[in-house]
Design a protein around this motif. Structure first.
Motif, PDB file in Angstrom:
ATOM      1  N   ALA A  18      49.535  31.734  38.602  1.00  0.00           N
ATOM      2  CA  ALA A  18      49.905  31.747  40.012  1.00  0.00           C
ATOM      3  C   ALA A  18      49.278  30.571  40.743  1.00  0.00           C
ATOM      4  O   ALA A  18      48.330  29.948  40.255  1.00  0.00           O
ATOM      5  CB  ALA A  18      49.435  33.056  40.658  1.00  0.00           C
ATOM      6  N   GLU A  19      49.828  30.310  41.916  1.00  0.00           N
ATOM      7  CA  GLU A  19      49.212  29.302  42.777  1.00  0.00           C
ATOM      8  C   GLU A  19      47.813  29.778  43.128  1.00  0.00           C
ATOM      9  O   GLU A  19      47.588  30.959  43.363  1.00  0.00           O
ATOM     10  CB  GLU A  19      50.044  29.117  44.040  1.00  0.00           C
ATOM     11  N   ASN A  20      46.887  28.848  43.141  1.00  0.00           N
ATOM     12  CA  ASN A  20      45.492  29.161  43.433  1.00  0.00           C
ATOM     13  C   ASN A  20      45.312  29.176  44.952  1.00  0.00           C
ATOM     14  O   ASN A  20      44.899  28.204  45.559  1.00  0.00           O
ATOM     15  CB  ASN A  20      44.573  28.131  42.785  1.00  0.00           C
ATOM     16  N   ARG A  21      45.680  30.314  45.539  1.00  0.00           N
ATOM     17  CA  ARG A  21      45.569  30.425  46.995  1.00  0.00           C
ATOM     18  C   ARG A  21      44.716  31.633  47.352  1.00  0.00           C
ATOM     19  O   ARG A  21      44.595  32.579  46.579  1.00  0.00           O
ATOM     20  CB  ARG A  21      46.930  30.492  47.660  1.00  0.00           C
ATOM     21  N   LYS A  22      44.162  31.573  48.541  1.00  0.00           N
ATOM     22  CA  LYS A  22      43.312  32.653  49.032  1.00  0.00           C
ATOM     23  C   LYS A  22      44.069  33.975  49.028  1.00  0.00           C
ATOM     24  O   LYS A  22      45.201  34.047  49.494  1.00  0.00           O
ATOM     25  CB  LYS A  22      42.832  32.320  50.451  1.00  0.00           C
ATOM     26  N   GLY A  23      43.432  35.007  48.482  1.00  0.00           N
ATOM     27  CA  GLY A  23      44.012  36.339  48.485  1.00  0.00           C
ATOM     28  C   GLY A  23      44.914  36.656  47.308  1.00  0.00           C
ATOM     29  O   GLY A  23      45.406  37.782  47.196  1.00  0.00           O
ATOM     30  N   MET A  24      45.173  35.695  46.426  1.00  0.00           N
ATOM     31  CA  MET A  24      46.086  35.935  45.303  1.00  0.00           C
ATOM     32  C   MET A  24      45.569  37.045  44.391  1.00  0.00           C
ATOM     33  O   MET A  24      46.343  37.907  43.961  1.00  0.00           O
ATOM     34  CB  MET A  24      46.323  34.648  44.508  1.00  0.00           C
ATOM     35  N   TYR A  25      44.283  37.054  44.106  1.00  0.00           N
ATOM     36  CA  TYR A  25      43.714  38.108  43.247  1.00  0.00           C
ATOM     37  C   TYR A  25      44.002  39.480  43.856  1.00  0.00           C
ATOM     38  O   TYR A  25      44.467  40.388  43.167  1.00  0.00           O
ATOM     39  CB  TYR A  25      42.202  37.896  43.089  1.00  0.00           C
ATOM     40  N   PHE A  26      43.747  39.619  45.147  1.00  0.00           N
ATOM     41  CA  PHE A  26      43.959  40.892  45.838  1.00  0.00           C
ATOM     42  C   PHE A  26      45.428  41.309  45.793  1.00  0.00           C
ATOM     43  O   PHE A  26      45.739  42.481  45.562  1.00  0.00           O
ATOM     44  CB  PHE A  26      43.475  40.784  47.289  1.00  0.00           C
ATOM     45  N   VAL A  27      46.339  40.367  45.992  1.00  0.00           N
ATOM     46  CA  VAL A  27      47.774  40.683  45.978  1.00  0.00           C
ATOM     47  C   VAL A  27      48.188  41.174  44.592  1.00  0.00           C
ATOM     48  O   VAL A  27      48.873  42.194  44.464  1.00  0.00           O
ATOM     49  CB  VAL A  27      48.619  39.464  46.413  1.00  0.00           C
ATOM     50  N   ILE A  28      47.789  40.465  43.546  1.00  0.00           N
ATOM     51  CA  ILE A  28      48.143  40.867  42.183  1.00  0.00           C
ATOM     52  C   ILE A  28      47.534  42.229  41.868  1.00  0.00           C
ATOM     53  O   ILE A  28      48.216  43.116  41.336  1.00  0.00           O
ATOM     54  CB  ILE A  28      47.693  39.813  41.155  1.00  0.00           C
ATOM     55  N   GLU A  29      46.270  42.408  42.205  1.00  0.00           N
ATOM     56  CA  GLU A  29      45.597  43.682  41.953  1.00  0.00           C
ATOM     57  C   GLU A  29      46.301  44.835  42.684  1.00  0.00           C
ATOM     58  O   GLU A  29      46.495  45.916  42.123  1.00  0.00           O
ATOM     59  CB  GLU A  29      44.135  43.585  42.389  1.00  0.00           C
ATOM     60  N   THR A  30      46.704  44.604  43.911  1.00  0.00           N
ATOM     61  CA  THR A  30      47.397  45.626  44.696  1.00  0.00           C
ATOM     62  C   THR A  30      48.730  46.008  44.060  1.00  0.00           C
ATOM     63  O   THR A  30      49.060  47.192  43.949  1.00  0.00           O
ATOM     64  CB  THR A  30      47.617  45.135  46.143  1.00  0.00           C
TER      65      THR A  30
END
Length: 84
Positions: A18-30
């Motif tokens: 994924a694009e390395n953008r703020k919040g990406m980890y949280f979005v994927i985890e959600t």
């Protein structure tokens, strides 16, 4: 995805680039949690230029339908470039 020779249930690993953008980890985890995946999401590697980052998650799936559902949910995330 075609079941071919796969025997269910099975353990599989989803790798997400994924694009390395703020919040990406949280979005994927959600999205994973919304799809019943409770296994921890792991940050893996960042691209040399820092534009992309990869993640992985190990999931126990009981059917091809469930595997495809998780795959489709991950692919639908804005900024996700590839799911393997």
């Amino acid at each position: 995805m075609d079941s071919g020779e796969l025997q269910f249930p099975l353990d599989c690993q989803f790798r997400v680039i994924a694009e390395n953008r703020k919040g990406m980890y949280f979005v994927i985890e959600t999205v994973l949690i919304q799809n019943g995946v409770t296994a921890p999401l792991q940050r893996e590697h960042e691209s040399a230029g820092g534009k992309y980052i990869s993640y992985s998650v190990d999931v126990h799936v009981d059917s091809l339908k469930r595997m495809n559902s998780i795959d489709a949910a991950l692919r639908s995330i804005e900024g996700v470039k590839m799911v393997m």
